[in-house]
Design a protein around this motif. Structure first.
Motif, short mmCIF file in Angstrom:
data_model
loop_
_atom_site.label_atom_id
_atom_site.label_comp_id
_atom_site.label_asym_id
_atom_site.label_seq_id
_atom_site.Cartn_x
_atom_site.Cartn_y
_atom_site.Cartn_z
N ASP A 97 2.02 6.49 -7.14
CA ASP A 97 0.95 7.29 -7.58
C ASP A 97 1.35 8.93 -7.42
O ASP A 97 1.18 9.69 -8.37
CB ASP A 97 -0.39 7.17 -6.57
N MET A 98 1.86 9.26 -6.15
CA MET A 98 2.38 10.49 -6.01
C MET A 98 3.34 11.00 -6.84
O MET A 98 3.20 12.18 -7.55
CB MET A 98 2.53 10.75 -4.55
N THR A 99 4.28 10.32 -7.16
CA THR A 99 5.34 10.45 -8.03
C THR A 99 4.73 10.77 -9.46
O THR A 99 5.05 11.55 -10.22
CB THR A 99 6.34 9.20 -8.11
N ARG B 150 12.32 4.66 -10.33
CA ARG B 150 13.16 5.20 -8.96
C ARG B 150 13.36 4.38 -7.81
O ARG B 150 14.18 4.59 -6.90
CB ARG B 150 12.44 6.50 -8.69
N PHE B 151 12.47 3.36 -7.73
CA PHE B 151 12.53 2.32 -6.63
C PHE B 151 13.90 1.64 -6.73
O PHE B 151 14.22 0.67 -5.90
CB PHE B 151 11.27 1.61 -6.33
N GLN C 220 1.74 11.62 -10.41
CA GLN C 220 0.89 12.83 -10.34
C GLN C 220 2.08 13.96 -10.89
O GLN C 220 1.70 15.10 -11.58
CB GLN C 220 0.40 13.07 -9.06
N MET C 221 3.15 13.77 -9.70
CA MET C 221 4.11 15.10 -9.86
C MET C 221 4.53 14.83 -11.57
O MET C 221 4.68 16.29 -12.00
CB MET C 221 5.07 14.45 -9.13
N ASP D 65 0.84 -1.11 -0.13
CA ASP D 65 -0.03 -0.03 0.00
C ASP D 65 0.91 1.36 -0.05
O ASP D 65 0.62 2.24 -0.66
CB ASP D 65 -0.69 0.21 1.31
N GLU D 66 1.84 1.07 0.90
CA GLU D 66 2.91 2.53 1.01
C GLU D 66 3.49 2.59 -0.43
O GLU D 66 3.50 3.92 -0.68
CB GLU D 66 3.81 2.16 2.20
N ALA E 131 2.47 1.87 -3.19
CA ALA E 131 1.78 2.39 -4.59
C ALA E 131 1.35 3.85 -4.27
O ALA E 131 1.15 4.32 -5.06
CB ALA E 131 0.25 1.28 -4.12
N PHE E 132 1.16 4.16 -2.81
CA PHE E 132 0.67 5.64 -2.84
C PHE E 132 2.05 6.20 -3.31
O PHE E 132 1.84 7.25 -3.84
CB PHE E 132 0.51 5.82 -1.21
N HIS E 133 3.26 5.91 -3.09
CA HIS E 133 4.11 6.41 -3.18
C HIS E 133 4.32 6.84 -4.84
O HIS E 133 4.80 7.72 -5.54
CB HIS E 133 5.65 5.94 -2.89
#
Lengths: 885, 108
Positions: free
Chosen positions: A30-32, A53-54, A34-35, A23-24, A26-28
């Motif tokens: 998504d945020m990247t 990037r991971f 969006q940016m 979950d964590e 996936a959130f990250h």
């Protein structure tokens, strides 16, 4: 409040951690994305870049999961510990508020745990603790069965055949136990007991001397210089542990023996009276002989050989030997038994039965405490209900109650260990002599670990049942009902079940001890075949140096006999090679003259040499013929007296007196028939016995018996008072003849039953404790029932119920579980009494009389325990019961 | 002190610093570090998350699932007292380290 918080097992967290990381991330991502999209990338490009990037996202996720799991584990551990600390603090607080309850429970448990620990320490010392042998399980002793009767002694030829089986045995040693050598050339001459063994003896056992050397093969050759190895205990007692003893020469049996070694101290545990080992020095002729069995045999198994294969090899060896000697019985078999088991013998069984019995007592103690907790739980149900209402999960409540029983059990264990320290000492000092290694029993690390384990199990037993009930769904009702604890006053099958359990367990113990008591009574009633009161016995030894001539030996003993008979206070005196019940019997086979019997038909009989008046002195009847006379000497025809059972075996239909029989190459005439004697033990049938006059004892036999006879005197005053007068009489014949090992025949008789009596005493004590605990339990439950029903009884009486009705109400409630318990106990008794079979005499394990008497006793005690609270119920004043509301 | 430990220590110090002002989620921590260093220091996701889980395990951080301004579920980290002590210690060591290497690498 989630249930999983109170039962958080780390394996349950695995999917949680994975989901968390997923979950964590996936959130990250998504945020990247969006940016990046905001910066002008396409969705697809943005997604690829965010994941890139991971780095290796799977590896990173795995690392995070690993840390996460470690975090959860330490967190749940910390949580558990802090909750446990809370629970224990809570339990301690609760117990401090109820000191009466706490002390009763702890003392009850301490008694049970302490007794269990004490019995376990005896079991550990005697049976479980490792033997001081290398690889002790590889050492076997052989047992041979000839014509259906097993024995442990072998002929020389058989020993040679066993030795030849090098495929099965690495080392084989012949052993003659109980050899007695006269030690002279020291301040006080004495007879020391020891073993004669083959050179391989210590290689079989895998033990080396602590100082000096072991036997080598050349020590064991006939005619080799005599060497001896002594026990640590004898070395310390007699030579003050002087290590210059090695190389010194001792005079044994008037021959020089060089001391070559001293065994280590823990080797002493096997036969405390064994003071030395010397080589047997068997000749080639002895090793080929098909007769004269007096040696037992031990061996070390060859690598990889199982006990079954060893038995096969032993059987093959004795059968082969029998075939080489057609006149011998071909009906032979043999087997190998673990030496450990032979040493420990039936103590394993006895001690396990005892441990079982003491375990039952502990179980009863636990049930009693569980009952107390149950009653207390009802009192506390309001408090628990409040805690539950405040959000404690059911698991947590159960754990809180378990913490209380754990605290009780551990406190019980601590007090119990102190009790065990004392009990072990009492046990060791009261135990009959000859229990191997019992003197080493004590509270050691293993015993402490066992005790700790027992107390944990006890805490679960005493805590779980009441906990489950108290933390159960009935809690809410107890809040609604204003905390009057009415839950306990409803019908209470759990409590009744506990009482029934107690009664059943107590009944089992009572039945066991009842059977042993009946055995003891039966043994008391056995007529030993002689009159034991006012009979003194003492052993005479003619020193080997002077007494080599048979005629001189006979003459000296005759003089001693006459001198002893003239001591004032002596009614009759006699001499005999062995008195009954002392386990020193010599046996041989006999046959009626003229009937050429095969080896299988010969009769095995104990034999002993006696003086005239022996039967008279012992109080044994001569049922036919005459006693020995002084004229039955070395020059007269050989005569003998047979016991009634031997006469019946040899001449079932004819009169024995006047017949002749063959024994050890001699032909002797039967001149009398004596009554039978329980020779081996009171609970064993009398052995067929042949008596011969000591005047006619051959030189070879004098050597085997060490030129020793027992002086038996029937005295008018108490036997002990005459010992010094008898000693003077002996010294008047020859000052160098010692008179030793004095004792009364009554003592010998009672020590022959010491083991049985000890066991009986222990089991009866345990059963008595069980009875007391069980009746306390019954009392407690009925009293509790009455106290909970005070209001109801008051109402009923106010409404005019007859007192008889109230009686019936209380008694039925009290007695129903007792009757159920007695029925279950009878079944349990029948199942377990079989374990006692070998210790019983004259009574069957399923003896109905014992069972009925025990049931009656138990019911009587239970009724008494019920009556007391029932009487209280009768005194309830209706007004006070109602006012109490 | 080995260089890897120094690097770890620096990353830890940056993350702890980011959280010393307010609780943040992982993405927020990265953005904060990038903003503060004008995008010069770029912490990689593959280093950040293991560091966060490790520090959480060691009790420097605690995490809680919450909701972002945009209404999304996210895991927010906040610093503990133990974490603040660690931040102070790391900062001091970093300062010593920089003071030691500056004259060597950037002679005045």
């Amino acid at each position: 409040m989630s249930r999983s918080r109170s039962f958080s097992w780390s394996f349950l967290n695995r999917p949680q951690v994975e989901a968390e990381v997923g979950d964590e991330f996936a959130f990250h991502v998504d945020m990247t994305m969006q940016m990046l999209v905001a910066q002008g990338m396409s969705m697809a490009e943005a997604r690829a870049e965010a994941v890139r990037r991971f780095g290796d996202i799977a590896v990173v996720a795995a690392e995070c999961q690993r840390f996460g799991r470690q975090r959860d584990r330490s967190r749940s551990r910390a949580e558990y510990m802090s909750e446990l600390k809370q629970d224990i603090a809570f339990a301690l607080r609760g117990l401090r508020r109820a000191p009466g309850f706490a002390i009763t429970a702890i003392v009850t448990l301490a008694l049970g745990i302490g007794a269990t620990a004490a019995v376990f320490s005896a079991l550990y010392a005697v049976v479980l603790s490792p033997l001081p042998f290398a690889d002790a399980n590889r050492v076997v002793q052989f047992e041979v069965t000839r014509r259906g009767s097993p024995e442990e002694i072998f002929t020389g030829a058989e020993i040679s055949a066993l030795r030849a089986r090098t495929d099965a045995f690495s080392y084989v040693s012949a052993v003659r136990r109980g050899a007695g050598f006269t030690l002279t050339g020291v301040d006080v001459p004495e007879v020391i007991g020891g073993m004669l063994v083959s050179a391989d003896y210590f290689r079989v056992l895998g033990v080396s001397p602590r100082i000096g050397r072991s036997f080598v093969d050349s020590d064991d050759h006939p005619g080799a210089p005599h060497v001896v190895i002594m026990s640590d205990r004898f070395w310390k007692a007699r030579f003050a542990g002087d290590s210059s003893i090695v190389g010194r020469t001792l005079r044994l049996e008037d021959e020089p023996y060089t001391v070559i070694g001293v065994m280590p101290p823990d080797f002493d545990a096997f036969g405390a009276d064994n003071k030395f080992w010397a080589p047997l020095q068997l000749s080639a002729a002895q090793l080929a002989s098909h007769s004269g069995r007096s040696l037992s045999v031990i061996a070390r198994l060859a690598p990889g050989v199982t006990l079954a294969r060893a038995s096969d090899a032993a059987r093959g060896a004795v059968r082969l030997t029998a075939q080489q000697n057609p006149s011998a019985s071909q009906d032979v078999s043999a087997r190998a038994r673990r030496y450990v088991d032979m040493i420990v013998g039936d103590y394993r069984q006895r001690l396990l039965v005892l441990l079982g019995a003491v375990g039952l007592v502990l179980l009863i103690a636990c049930v009693n405490v569980a009952n107390l907790l149950l009653a207390r739980g009802t009192v506390r149900s309001r408090e628990l209900a409040i805690r539950a209402a405040l959000g404690a999960g059911r698991g947590r409540l159960v754990r809180q109650l378990l913490a209380e029983s754990l605290v009780l059990a551990l406190a019980g264990a601590i007090v119990g260990v102190a009790i065990a320290f004392g009990l072990v000492r009492v046990l060791v000092s009261l135990a009959p002599s000859g229990v191997p290694r019992l003197e080493h029993a004590g509270v050691n690390g293993v015993v402490l670990a066992f005790t700790f384990g027992v107390s944990i199990v006890s805490s679960i037993v005493i805590g779980l049942v009441p906990s489950l009930r108290n933390a159960g769904p009935a809690l809410q009702t107890s809040l609604r009902e204003g905390g009057r604890g009415s839950g306990g006053a409803r019908r209470d099958p759990l409590r009744a079940f506990l009482v029934a359990t107690e009664v059943a367990l107590a009944m089992t113990l009572l039945t066991g001890s009842g059977l042993l008591i009946r055995t003891a009574i039966h043994l008391q009633q056995v007529n030993p075949g002689f009159k034991p009161t006012n009979l003194m016995t003492a052993r005479l030894l003619l020193p080997p140096g002077r007494y080599r001539d048979v005629a001189l030996i006979a003459q000296t003993y005759d003089q001693i006999h006459s001198a002893a008979a003239q001591v004032p206070g002596v009614q009759r005196a006699a001499l005999v090679s062995v008195v009954p019940l002392t386990h020193n019997q010599l046996a041989t086979s006999v046959a009626p003259e003229g009937r050429s019997l095969s080896a299988d038909e010969r009769v095995s009989a104990d034999f002993r040499y006696a003086s005239p008046n022996y039967f008279d002195t012992m109080g044994m009847p001569l049922v036919d013929g005459r006693d020995f006379a002084r004229t039955d000497d070395g020059s007269a025809p050989k005569v003998g007296i047979v016991s009634a059972s031997l006469a019946k075996k040899l001449w079932p239909t004819e009169r024995a007196v006047g017949k002749r029989l063959e024994v050890m190459g001699d032909k002797i005439t039967v001149v009398g028939v004596s009554g039978d004697v329980h020779d081996a033990a009171l609970n064993a049938p009398p052995a067929p016995t042949l008596y011969m006059p000591f005047y006619q004892e051959p030189a070879g036999m004098w050597n085997v018996t060490g030129r020793s006879l027992v002086l038996v005197t029937r005295t008018i005053p108490r036997p002990e008072t005459l010992f010094s007068a008898l000693q003077k009489a002996v010294v008047s014949v020859d000052p160098s003849v010692p008179l030793t090992d004095e004792g009364s025949m009554s003592d010998i008789l009672s020590s022959s039953m010491a083991k049985a009596r000890f066991n009986t005493m222990l089991l009866v004590t345990l059963a008595a404790i069980a009875l007391v605990l069980a009746s306390i339990g019954v009392y407690g439950v009925v009293a509790y029932f009455v106290s909970q029903r005070t209001r109801e009884i008051g109402v009923r009486m106010a409404l005019g119920a007859a007192p008889a009705h109230i009686w019936r109400l209380v008694l039925t409630r009290g007695l129903r579980p007792i009757v159920w318990g007695a029925v279950a106990g009878a079944a349990l008794s029948l199942a377990t009494a079989r374990l006692l079979r070998e210790q019983l005499f004259g009574v069957a394990p399923d003896d109905p009389t014992t069972l009925l008497v025990v049931a009656a006793l138990l019911l009587a005690v239970a009724v008494l325990a019920t009556l007391m609270p029932a009487r209280r119920a009768m005194r309830v004043m209706p007004s006070s019961a109602l006012a109490a509301e | 002190m080995p260089a890897t430990d120094r690097l770890h220590g620096t990353l830890d110090a940056l993350v702890l610093k980011a959280l010393s002002l307010e609780p943040r989620h992982g993405f927020g921590i990265l953005r904060w570090i990038a903003d503060r260093t004008d995008d010069i220091v770029r912490v990689e996701e593959g280093s950040l998350y293991p560091a966060l889980y490790r520090m959480e395990r060691d009790g420097w951080l605690v995490a809680e699932w919450g909701v972002t301004d945009q209404g999304r579920r996210a895991k927010f980290y906040s610093i503990t007292a133990k974490g603040r002590r660690q931040l102070t210690a790391e900062t001091r060591e970093l300062a010593t380290f920089i003071a030691a290497i500056t004259p060597v690498l950037l002679p005045a």
